[in-house]
Every structure is written in C-alpha cells, then in structure tokens.
Design an enzyme around this catalytic site. Structure first.
Site, PDB file in Angstrom:
ATOM      1  N   HIS A 177       0.826  -1.220   0.000  1.00 50.31           N
ATOM      2  CA  HIS A 177       0.000   0.000   0.000  1.00 50.31           C
ATOM      3  C   HIS A 177       0.857   1.266   0.000  1.00 50.31           C
ATOM      4  O   HIS A 177       1.917   1.307   0.613  1.00 50.31           O
ATOM      5  CB  HIS A 177      -1.025  -0.008   1.131  1.00 50.31           C
ATOM      6  CG  HIS A 177      -0.495   0.015   2.531  1.00 50.31           C
ATOM      7  ND1 HIS A 177      -0.255   1.185   3.213  1.00 50.31           N
ATOM      8  CD2 HIS A 177      -0.188  -0.981   3.401  1.00 50.31           C
ATOM      9  CE1 HIS A 177       0.167   0.899   4.444  1.00 50.31           C
ATOM     10  NE2 HIS A 177       0.229  -0.403   4.583  1.00 50.31           N
ATOM     11  N   ASP A 210      -0.254   4.449   0.863  1.00 49.67           N
ATOM     12  CA  ASP A 210      -0.566   5.479   1.861  1.00 49.67           C
ATOM     13  C   ASP A 210       0.190   5.217   3.159  1.00 49.67           C
ATOM     14  O   ASP A 210       0.684   4.117   3.405  1.00 49.67           O
ATOM     15  CB  ASP A 210      -2.074   5.493   2.152  1.00 49.67           C
ATOM     16  CG  ASP A 210      -2.559   4.165   2.729  1.00 49.67           C
ATOM     17  OD1 ASP A 210      -2.243   3.113   2.146  1.00 49.67           O
ATOM     18  OD2 ASP A 210      -3.240   4.185   3.779  1.00 49.67           O
ATOM     19  N   ASP A 225       6.042   1.596   6.592  1.00 55.34           N
ATOM     20  CA  ASP A 225       4.699   1.035   6.450  1.00 55.34           C
ATOM     21  C   ASP A 225       3.940   1.912   5.479  1.00 55.34           C
ATOM     22  O   ASP A 225       3.413   2.949   5.866  1.00 55.34           O
ATOM     23  CB  ASP A 225       4.025   0.993   7.819  1.00 55.34           C
ATOM     24  CG  ASP A 225       2.616   0.452   7.776  1.00 55.34           C
ATOM     25  OD1 ASP A 225       2.226  -0.106   6.740  1.00 55.34           O
ATOM     26  OD2 ASP A 225       1.904   0.597   8.784  1.00 55.34           O
ATOM     27  N   GLU A 274      -4.989   2.011   2.635  1.00 54.06           N
ATOM     28  CA  GLU A 274      -5.039   0.808   3.484  1.00 54.06           C
ATOM     29  C   GLU A 274      -5.175   1.188   4.953  1.00 54.06           C
ATOM     30  O   GLU A 274      -5.880   0.531   5.715  1.00 54.06           O
ATOM     31  CB  GLU A 274      -3.769  -0.033   3.289  1.00 54.06           C
ATOM     32  CG  GLU A 274      -3.806  -1.403   3.945  1.00 54.06           C
ATOM     33  CD  GLU A 274      -3.244  -1.455   5.363  1.00 54.06           C
ATOM     34  OE1 GLU A 274      -3.326  -2.508   5.995  1.00 54.06           O
ATOM     35  OE2 GLU A 274      -2.729  -0.421   5.855  1.00 54.06           O
ATOM     36  N   GLU A 275      -4.502   2.279   5.347  1.00 53.84           N
ATOM     37  CA  GLU A 275      -4.453   2.654   6.766  1.00 53.84           C
ATOM     38  C   GLU A 275      -5.807   3.119   7.295  1.00 53.84           C
ATOM     39  O   GLU A 275      -6.011   3.167   8.503  1.00 53.84           O
ATOM     40  CB  GLU A 275      -3.404   3.756   6.990  1.00 53.84           C
ATOM     41  CG  GLU A 275      -1.976   3.337   6.653  1.00 53.84           C
ATOM     42  CD  GLU A 275      -1.393   2.338   7.641  1.00 53.84           C
ATOM     43  OE1 GLU A 275      -2.096   1.973   8.596  1.00 53.84           O
ATOM     44  OE2 GLU A 275      -0.244   1.925   7.443  1.00 53.84           O
ATOM     45  N   ASP A 331       3.767  -6.365   3.753  1.00 57.69           N
ATOM     46  CA  ASP A 331       3.281  -5.348   4.694  1.00 57.69           C
ATOM     47  C   ASP A 331       3.485  -5.807   6.132  1.00 57.69           C
ATOM     48  O   ASP A 331       2.773  -5.390   7.030  1.00 57.69           O
ATOM     49  CB  ASP A 331       1.786  -5.067   4.412  1.00 57.69           C
ATOM     50  CG  ASP A 331       1.297  -3.803   5.077  1.00 57.69           C
ATOM     51  OD1 ASP A 331       2.129  -2.986   5.504  1.00 57.69           O
ATOM     52  OD2 ASP A 331       0.071  -3.631   5.174  1.00 57.69           O
ATOM     53  N   HIS A 374       3.615   3.706  12.439  1.00 57.17           N
ATOM     54  CA  HIS A 374       2.653   4.736  12.853  1.00 57.17           C
ATOM     55  C   HIS A 374       3.219   5.641  13.941  1.00 57.17           C
ATOM     56  O   HIS A 374       2.470   6.159  14.770  1.00 57.17           O
ATOM     57  CB  HIS A 374       1.320   4.130  13.342  1.00 57.17           C
ATOM     58  CG  HIS A 374       0.672   3.215  12.341  1.00 57.17           C
ATOM     59  ND1 HIS A 374      -0.588   2.705  12.507  1.00 57.17           N
ATOM     60  CD2 HIS A 374       1.098   2.731  11.152  1.00 57.17           C
ATOM     61  CE1 HIS A 374      -0.904   1.944  11.478  1.00 57.17           C
ATOM     62  NE2 HIS A 374       0.120   1.936  10.644  1.00 57.17           N
TER      63      HIS A 374
HETATM   64 ZN   LIG Z   1       0.840  -1.323   6.380  1.00 55.44          ZN
END
Ligand SMILES: [Zn+2]
Length: 430
Positions: free
Chosen positions: A90, A92, A152, A186-187, A209, A392
């Site tokens: 992903h 994003d 990520d 995705e997030e 991922d 994150h």
């Molecule tokens: Zn991810």
C-alpha cells in the site's frame, strides 16, 4: 564491521531498493480518515505516478494508475505454465503521526547504541527495542524525528519494485506471470474496497506489509466497529430537579463499567481479543461511544460485542427516559478461514523465506491487512515481512539489510511458483 546480507541476491538488490525507498518516503501519502473520494489524499496519486514511471522503465509496459488511485502492472512469466501470482503493497501512510516533510536518515553500519533523531528529542534505545538491538552492523533508516518514516508500507512498495525490476532484467530467472498492485488508503481500512479482483486475474497474492525478518502471516484479527449513541433529557440545570438525564454521564458510566484489567488493547497479547473504546464524546443532550472490537475467533468476537451491548443496556436501565442506539459494523475477517482451503499459498511464502536462508516464523497479526479483505473477497492473500518496525510513529525505522532480504524473498517466491509441484497445486486449487 558491517553485517552480512542473507544472500548475494539480497546484497545485489540493496542499493537499488534503498534509492527507491528514499524517493518514495519523501512523497507525502498520508491517508485522511474522512474520505470523500479514492484516494483520500492527492499525494497518493503523486507516488502512484512515480511508480508507474519506474515500472515502465523496468520493462512492465502496461503499468497504469487508475481513476481510484490503484497502480497495476504485469511482468509476463518465463515458465509458460499460465500461473498468475499477485504482489501487493500500500502507498498510503498512517494518519496517526505527522507524514509531511519526511527526511529519511540512513545510519550506516549500526553500532548497537541509541540512535538520536535530530529534529526532536526522540531516541531509539536498543534497551527498550530488542528488535533494534539485534541489528548491529545493519544499515538502519529512520525519519528525522518529527515525522513517521513511512516504511509502512513504502518498504513493501520498494521491495516489490526492486524485485520485479531485477526479474525483468534477468529473464533467465524462472518466474510465473506476476501481477503487481499498489493500493491507496489501506491505513483507513479502504485498501481493498475498489480493488478489482477479476481484472487483477491472479490465483493468489502476497502483501508485503509485515515487520520482522522471516515472519509471515496467514491469520489476522476479525474486526467489528461499534457505535453506541445515547440521547438524554436536557433541561436548564437550574430547573433540572428530577428531570435532567445527562447523556454524557451515562456514556461515562458505560465505559467505566467495561472491564479495564482484561479485554483492553493494553492488557492483552498473542491471540487474545479486546474491546477498545477509541472515542468518547458528548453533552448532556447526546453522547457517543465508538469502539473497535477484535478477536481471532468469530465466537469470541461475538461475545465481546455482546458484552458491550449488555453493559450499555444495564447502565441505561437506570435511566428509562434516555434512549440508546447501538450500531455494529463488520470491518474485516480473519484471513485464516479463507486460506485454510488453499494451504499451498502460505506454504509457498514459507518455501520462499526458507530459500532465502531464513527460518520462517508464522505470526498472527493483531490487526488487519489488505489481505484480510482480499482473502474474504476471493483472492487468498497472506502477508510477508518487510523489515520495518515501530509503525505509525516518529520512532519508525527499517533495516536496509532486512528490506533487501524481503526483496530477495520475492525473487525466491517467483521461482517457487514455477516449480511443477506449486503450479500444479495452484491449478488444482482454483
Ligand atoms: Zn501497512
């Protein structure tokens, strides 16, 4: 002394992979929770356009960015057996930490000490991060301390592009037809929403991922969201005797009545599920509790949902003039139930990790991946490690050595899928 790579292939892939990764993380692709269109933010399209250019330059001539922000491309197979395998990551990044102005720093030949990030007081201390302590001699990438890094999932994106560019440049390496997709949002749980499985046309796929080297996942949480709405009776507090029923107070009572020493994210681990109240807002007139409910097991998930419902009704029984509304939204399902009928899909990931000289570790993910929903939609999609950590957050970091092992694992995976045993099982399993 610099640590060895897991293979000559990984060492060969590392410089190209790192250049791509550094390019991608500088593009702000932070997703926005309030989504009115796909993708939720225009920066994801900027990265999408860069990826299309790079894939075309690598020889994947059909690379394209669609109107919803999905990048797709095809690398035709050399094995001639018609097997089509997907690779997904992903584009994003998480809305949970600043994502604008990412300036990656490469700490070459990590010495095992604390890493200080210049733009904030943040320190990555191996004392409290055992995964980092194990990376002495690796090249480590961090942010500058004021943003997330975006490993990520740009680690996964860079690993796929580096691996398919290598495969495209080496037609002598056996591979099935590879279908690539880079997904938006995705997030915020929308990565699979507009994914066109029929057009993708793959037998199965792998998301890149995950996190720690050698890990792969064929099991995730099953997930529900619950929204508990309360309407009280609002009266001027000076004339409220026997009349006012405060919705805010009722909501607080409900949250207080939930277990706090178990069934919360901070008191559970491994395969235990939880009820996580992530938002509580209200006035005397109205109040709302938002919670995510998670478990690996469908029956236990239903029990957690019932517990929150029961608790809310018990508290509300004391205030008959207030009203309660509970909504339960299905989010995603444990991918295991969709992967069990096709065990060879996860076993191929295991075989590829083994071929890279690693001992594969199967870990359940306490969360969902694009693959959770894609598997449910009919595309079996387990998840493979990327070498990134502390997602994150401004502490996010990634090992170049481990990212190179992940890219090499993709090249191995391509070869696994050309072996007669795998392509035959793939054809039979369809
Ligand atoms: Zn991810």
């Amino acid at each position: 002394m610099s640590a060895p790579y897991t293979s000559e292939l990984a060492r060969t892939l590392a410089p190209d992979l790192l250049r791509r990764f550094e390019r991608y993380v500088r593009i702000d692709t932070q997703a926005a929770r309030e989504r009115t269109q796909s993708p939720s933010t225009p920066g994801q399209l900027d990265l999408g356009r860069v990826l299309v250019e790079e894939l075309i330059a690598a020889g994947l001539g059909d690379a394209a960015l669609d109107e919803n922000g999905y990048v797709t491309a095809t690398l035709p197979g050399t094995a001639g057996n018609g097997t089509v395998v997907g690779l997904i990551a992903h584009m994003d990044t998480s809305p949970d930490a600043p994502g604008t102005g990412v300036e990656p720093i490469v700490h070459r030949d990590y010495d095992g000490g604390a890493i200080a990030l210049p733009r904030s007081g943040t320190r990555l201390d191996p004392e409290s991060i055992p995964e980092l302590a194990a990376k002495v001699g690796h090249d480590i990438v961090t942010s500058s301390g004021d943003t997330l890094l975006g490993a990520d999932d740009k680690a996964g994106v860079a690993e796929i592009v580096a691996a398919v560019a290598h495969l495209a440049a080496h037609p002598e390496l056996p591979r099935p037809t590879l279908r690539i997709s880079f997904t938006p949002d995705e997030e915020i749980g929308e990565g699979a929403t507009l994914f066109n499985i029929d057009r993708f046309g793959a037998l199965c796929a792998y998301t890149m991922d995950g996190s720690e080297i050698a890990e792969f996942t064929d099991e995730t949480f099953s997930a529900q969201e619950m929204i508990v709405s309360i309407h009280g009776v609002d009266v001027h507090p000076g004339h409220a005797t026997g009349k006012l029923v405060s919705a805010a107070r009722l909501a607080a009572d409900i949250v207080a009545a939930l277990p706090s020493d178990r069934l919360t994210p901070d008191t559970t681990s491994g395969r235990e599920g939880f009820i996580h109240v992530y938002s509580l807002s209200g006035t005397a007139a109205t109040a709302e509790i938002r919670a995510i409910v998670r478990d690996f097991d469908e029956d236990r998930l239903a029990e957690h949902v019932a517990l929150l419902e029961h608790t809310a009704r018990q508290v509300m029984a004391r205030a008959p003039r207030a009203t309660l509304d509970i909504q339960v939204h299905r989010q995603y399902r444990n991918m295991r139930q969709y992967l069990e009928p096709v065990p060879f899909v996860a076993e191929a990931a295991e075989a590829a990790i083994t071929a890279e000289g690693l001992a594969p570790v199967r870990v359940p993910v306490r969360g969902g991946t694009d693959g959770s929903r894609l598997s449910e939609m009919g595309l079996p999609t387990p998840n493979i490690f990327t070498g990134g950590h502390e997602f994150h957050s401004v502490r996010e970091w990634a090992s170049v050595h481990d990212m190179a092992s992940a890219a090499a694992t993709i090249v191995r995976l391509a070869e696994v899928w050309t072996q007669p045993e795998w392509s035959r099982r793939g054809a039979a399993g369809q």
